[in-house]
Design an enzyme around this catalytic site. Structure first.
Site, PDB file in Angstrom:
ATOM      1  N   GLN A 171      69.438  54.369  59.256  1.00  0.00           N
ATOM      2  CA  GLN A 171      68.601  55.377  59.915  1.00  0.00           C
ATOM      3  C   GLN A 171      67.545  54.688  60.763  1.00  0.00           C
ATOM      4  O   GLN A 171      66.980  53.678  60.351  1.00  0.00           O
ATOM      5  CB  GLN A 171      67.869  56.215  58.865  1.00  0.00           C
ATOM      6  CG  GLN A 171      68.737  57.241  58.186  1.00  0.00           C
ATOM      7  CD  GLN A 171      67.915  58.099  57.252  1.00  0.00           C
ATOM      8  OE1 GLN A 171      67.014  57.613  56.574  1.00  0.00           O
ATOM      9  NE2 GLN A 171      68.222  59.376  57.203  1.00  0.00           N
ATOM     10  N   HIS A 221      57.946  57.251  59.146  1.00  0.00           N
ATOM     11  CA  HIS A 221      57.093  58.225  58.458  1.00  0.00           C
ATOM     12  C   HIS A 221      55.689  58.083  58.988  1.00  0.00           C
ATOM     13  O   HIS A 221      55.183  56.972  59.093  1.00  0.00           O
ATOM     14  CB  HIS A 221      57.165  58.006  56.946  1.00  0.00           C
ATOM     15  CG  HIS A 221      58.530  58.301  56.405  1.00  0.00           C
ATOM     16  ND1 HIS A 221      59.491  57.330  56.262  1.00  0.00           N
ATOM     17  CD2 HIS A 221      59.112  59.475  56.054  1.00  0.00           C
ATOM     18  CE1 HIS A 221      60.616  57.898  55.813  1.00  0.00           C
ATOM     19  NE2 HIS A 221      60.415  59.191  55.685  1.00  0.00           N
ATOM     20  N   ASP A 231      64.480  55.357  61.025  1.00  0.00           N
ATOM     21  CA  ASP A 231      63.589  56.241  60.285  1.00  0.00           C
ATOM     22  C   ASP A 231      62.132  55.873  60.540  1.00  0.00           C
ATOM     23  O   ASP A 231      61.822  54.722  60.836  1.00  0.00           O
ATOM     24  CB  ASP A 231      63.903  56.064  58.783  1.00  0.00           C
ATOM     25  CG  ASP A 231      63.589  57.304  57.986  1.00  0.00           C
ATOM     26  OD1 ASP A 231      63.096  58.271  58.574  1.00  0.00           O
ATOM     27  OD2 ASP A 231      63.832  57.284  56.766  1.00  0.00           O
ATOM     28  N   HIS A 249      58.261  63.077  58.464  1.00  0.00           N
ATOM     29  CA  HIS A 249      59.479  62.250  58.495  1.00  0.00           C
ATOM     30  C   HIS A 249      60.089  62.440  59.871  1.00  0.00           C
ATOM     31  O   HIS A 249      60.181  63.566  60.340  1.00  0.00           O
ATOM     32  CB  HIS A 249      60.518  62.736  57.484  1.00  0.00           C
ATOM     33  CG  HIS A 249      60.044  62.840  56.076  1.00  0.00           C
ATOM     34  ND1 HIS A 249      60.631  62.132  55.053  1.00  0.00           N
ATOM     35  CD2 HIS A 249      59.064  63.577  55.495  1.00  0.00           C
ATOM     36  CE1 HIS A 249      60.045  62.444  53.900  1.00  0.00           C
ATOM     37  NE2 HIS A 249      59.080  63.313  54.142  1.00  0.00           N
ATOM     38  N   LYS A 252      61.822  71.555  58.766  1.00  0.00           N
ATOM     39  CA  LYS A 252      62.133  70.532  59.761  1.00  0.00           C
ATOM     40  C   LYS A 252      62.537  71.113  61.108  1.00  0.00           C
ATOM     41  O   LYS A 252      62.954  72.272  61.211  1.00  0.00           O
ATOM     42  CB  LYS A 252      63.244  69.614  59.253  1.00  0.00           C
ATOM     43  CG  LYS A 252      64.610  70.261  59.109  1.00  0.00           C
ATOM     44  CD  LYS A 252      65.619  69.214  58.611  1.00  0.00           C
ATOM     45  CE  LYS A 252      66.982  69.848  58.392  1.00  0.00           C
ATOM     46  NZ  LYS A 252      67.946  68.915  57.806  1.00  0.00           N
ATOM     47  N   ARG A 293      74.710  57.165  50.673  1.00  0.00           N
ATOM     48  CA  ARG A 293      74.818  58.474  50.049  1.00  0.00           C
ATOM     49  C   ARG A 293      76.268  58.670  49.639  1.00  0.00           C
ATOM     50  O   ARG A 293      77.168  58.414  50.439  1.00  0.00           O
ATOM     51  CB  ARG A 293      74.415  59.591  51.025  1.00  0.00           C
ATOM     52  CG  ARG A 293      72.977  59.447  51.486  1.00  0.00           C
ATOM     53  CD  ARG A 293      72.590  60.532  52.456  1.00  0.00           C
ATOM     54  NE  ARG A 293      71.227  60.279  52.933  1.00  0.00           N
ATOM     55  CZ  ARG A 293      70.581  61.018  53.826  1.00  0.00           C
ATOM     56  NH1 ARG A 293      71.174  62.079  54.333  1.00  0.00           N
ATOM     57  NH2 ARG A 293      69.371  60.717  54.202  1.00  0.00           N
ATOM     58  N   CYS A 331      61.995  57.226  52.582  1.00  0.00           N
ATOM     59  CA  CYS A 331      60.631  57.742  52.406  1.00  0.00           C
ATOM     60  C   CYS A 331      59.882  57.178  51.197  1.00  0.00           C
ATOM     61  O   CYS A 331      58.739  56.750  51.351  1.00  0.00           O
ATOM     62  CB  CYS A 331      60.603  59.264  52.387  1.00  0.00           C
ATOM     63  SG  CYS A 331      62.155  60.092  52.532  1.00  0.00           S
TER      64      CYS A 331
END
Length: 637
Positions: A382, A386, A384, A512, A466, A364, A335
């Site tokens: 990911q 946004h 991912d 997200h 979420k 992580r 992000c």
RNA sequence: GCCCACAUAGCUCAGGGGUAGAGCACUUCCUUGGUAAGGAAGAGGUCCCGAGUUCAAAUCUCGGUGUGGGCUCCA
């Protein structure tokens, strides 16, 4: 003189007080045998508890869902009784029924060994043979607490003391063993039967709090009959066979090694699946009007301090210090990077929504005990994205994301998908009013979408509420993959703005979303869902051409060239081995289509096609066989 | 991170204070065989890493790492 109404609408009158056991016996011998408890006006009661007033009664049998749960709960008590008999110094704590079985947590210095489990199981069977009467007793709270403290059961006393002092509580006694329990229980230990098995020992924190001491938990499985027990044990074996860690080796997809715990070494086959997933997602993103970007994996720690990541979960981030003393962090999320892209130049409300996607590799530092094959790793990719939008656009964008997620899961063969709404967690950034607003917006979008959902309190991300998309696999396990989060915090922290219709600067809303979640994990789920038999479009090796005699080598090579020209992943096996050997080997490796070629196929320009999972083969003209596979790949079946 | 267990050939595993074992896989040879294992021979090991005990450690003890089953965690 109670009048008893039964679920079928019939009524029975009894002269004096009666009990569930009496009622069952008066209906039939078989029912009396199968009865384990009763439901009286909605509450579960022991079979032998006296009924003195009129009531609606239903008999709970051992094969019903509630009946099995009761058996499992009783099994936990019998387990505790066995342990207390064998090692009286052990303290008992709690022991509930769980899916497929039960457990009991004990406090004891010496660890339980596998040999102990066998001893305990034998003793449990003896207790069943003894057929001890199980009796319900009502105690005053303080007396019960005093009693348990007196016999050295500190944990029990602690539980009892957490119950309001004016409440009476029930104890259940079987043989020498007495335990705090709401009940109900079987009338005697013999009713439990022997369709149970202790499975493993593990550690568990007292009251589920990692600050507390570690207890020893013994797990078992219990069923209403032997056949069900055997079926369950067989199912466990089958589940083990589809373990992605085993299949990853058999199919030569990936490996892990000590130098990189929680990070995947991709082999060519595994990487082929990975690439198929990426290109599929890329296609879907493009259709849904996303733009793909790529942002740095290492950025100054200062940025993560500004974004709030460092404070909220800095412990889980990898950091690195360079020779000149600058401190960087490896991105745990994409992000902040996407906001940097958004922040370049001046954005107008006309530019919104802007949808930025990235196949971003995140790291992580997960606790060592949490790692599990590809399902829980420290380095993952990911899918991912946004979405930067105005508050008015939240609803439409959210609905679009939900639809996109569900349609994609369908393509992968997951039809059973649940949605959970997770709101503010304890550790979070941003003012409560902002959270109110974000939660309201997401919930409104969810309501507008018409999808069913459940509530998951306190499980939101630290920057916003979420939606969690949970899919159920072929053997009934649930996996949370997709997520959609409304974030009214991070854009402001990282200085994102756009010029509104009114000519003033505004902070955009950031949504997200991830659909597969992590490519690594999703692949693990796919492998286990399909037990390795991936659909053709995902299979790393789609076709193997097998020669029956070496005369067919040239033809086989020609076929491979044509398959590859058609965009299929194909190879040939011209080794000096018998055809059955080759069929076996490639079947074990889960290759979906085998083309066998020998003299007959050369002469007729055909192939003998054998599909994974079938014992038959079909002789087809070469071109038709290739065309059929191509169609199958294109349709993603 | 915590509890317990495990770590021996590429894989699955047996063994165990004093020359390291099996099956499969691998290499070579024989076999050209029509749909889930053809035959023979051969090669392959710092028994996870480090320390200690011992005349001697792969084996016993301690520490570390990794893996597995759970617990806690999963932003």
């Amino acid at each position: 003189m109670p009048k008893i109404s039964l679920p079928d609408g019939s009524e029975r009158q009894y002269d004096a007080t009666t009990s569930g056991a009496n009622i069952a016996a008066s209906i039939g011998e078989g029912l009396a045998r199968a009865a384990v408890a009763i439901r009286v006006d909605g509450d579960l009661w022991d079979l032998n508890r006296e009924i003195s007033d009129d009531a609606e009664v239903a008999i709970i049998t051992r094969d019903s869902e509630e009946g099995i749960e009761l058996l499992r709960h009783d099994a936990a008590h019998v387990l505790a009784e066995a342990v207390k008999e064998l090692w009286p110094e052990t303290q008992v704590t709690i022991g509930p029924a769980i899916d497929n079985g039960f457990y009991y947590d004990f406090a004891r210095k010496e660890p339980f060994t596998d040999a102990d489990l066998e001893t305990i199981e034998k003793r449990m069977q003896e207790i069943v043979d003894r057929d001890e009467v199980i009796e319900r007793e009502v105690w005053e709270r303080d007396k019960a607490a005093e009693f348990f403290r007196g016999i050295g059961e500190e944990y029990k006393a602690e539980i009892i003391e957490s119950i309001p002092s004016d409440e009476d509580l029930t104890l259940y006694r079987q043989g020498e063993f007495i335990d705090l329990c709401r009940g109900p229980h079987l009338p005697s230990t013999g009713k439990l039967g022997k369709a149970f098995k202790l499975t493993h020992v593990s550690g568990a924190y007292w009251r589920g709090d990692s600050n507390n001491e570690m207890l020893q938990r013994i797990y078992g499985t219990a069923w209403s009959n032997d056949k069900a027990l055997r079926k369950y044990l067989h199912m466990l074996e089958e589940a083990e066979k589809r373990d992605h860690r085993r299949l990853g080796r058999v199919m030569d997809l990936f490996h892990f090694q000590e130098e990189a715990p929680g990070a995947v070494f991709w082999h060519p086959n595994g990487w082929a699946i990975y690439q198929s997933l990426i290109s599929y997602m890329r296609e879907k993103n493009t259709e849904a009007d996303y733009q793909e970007v790529n942002t740095p994996e290492i950025m100054a720690k200062a940025l993560w301090e500004k974004s709030g990541h460092n404070a909220a979960f800095g412990d889980n981030m990898f950091t690195t210090e360079t020779v000149d003393g600058r401190v960087y962090a490896v991105k745990p999320m994409n992000c902040p990077g996407h906001i940097q892209v958004f922040n370049q130049g001046i954005k107008s409300y006309r530019d919104l929504p802007q949808r930025l996607g990235e196949f971003g590799k995140c790291h992580r530092y997960e606790p060592s005990g949490a790692l599990h094959g590809m399902m829980r790793v420290r380095a993952f990719t990911q899918d991912d994205a946004h979405i930067f939008c105005t508050p008015e656009q939240i609803s439409d964008e959210s609905i679009a994301v939900c639809n996109l997620i569900l349609s994609i899961y369908k393509d992968f063969g997951f039809d059973d998908v649940r949605i959970k709404f997770a709101d503010r967690p304890e550790v979070r950034v941003g003012a409560d009013e902002v959270w109110d607003q974000a939660e309201r917006a997401l919930l409104q979008a969810l309501e507008a979408s018409g999808f069913e959902y459940t509530h998951n309190p306190g499980e939101g991300a630290f920057y916003g509420p979420k939606l969690e998309f949970v899919l159920r696999d072929a053997i009934g396990r649930d996996w949370q993959c997709g997520t959609l989060q409304v974030d009214l915090n991070m854009p402001e922290r990282l200085g994102a703005t756009y010029i509104g219709e009114d000519g003033n600067k505004h902070v955009p809303v950031m949504l997200h979303r991830a659909i597969l979640g992590s490519i690594e994990r999703f692949m693990g789920i796919l492998i286990e869902h399909h037990a390795g038999k991936l659909p053709l479009w995902l299979a790393p090796q789609q076709v193997k051409v097998l020669t029956i005699t070496s005369d067919a080598d040239d033809y086989a090579n020609e076929i491979v060239a044509e398959l590859r020209a058609a965009g299929l992943r194909a190879d040939c096996d011209t080794r000096n081995e018998k055809i059955s050997y080759k069929v076996r080997e490639h079947s074990v490796a889960k290759v979906p289509a085998l083309f066998a070629v020998g003299q007959r196929e050369i002469e007729n320009r055909t192939v003998a096609v054998r599909r994974l999972g079938s014992k038959k083969q079909q002789v087809m003209p070469l071109e038709a066989a290739i065309e059929a596979l191509k169609t199958e790949v294109d349709s993603r079946r």
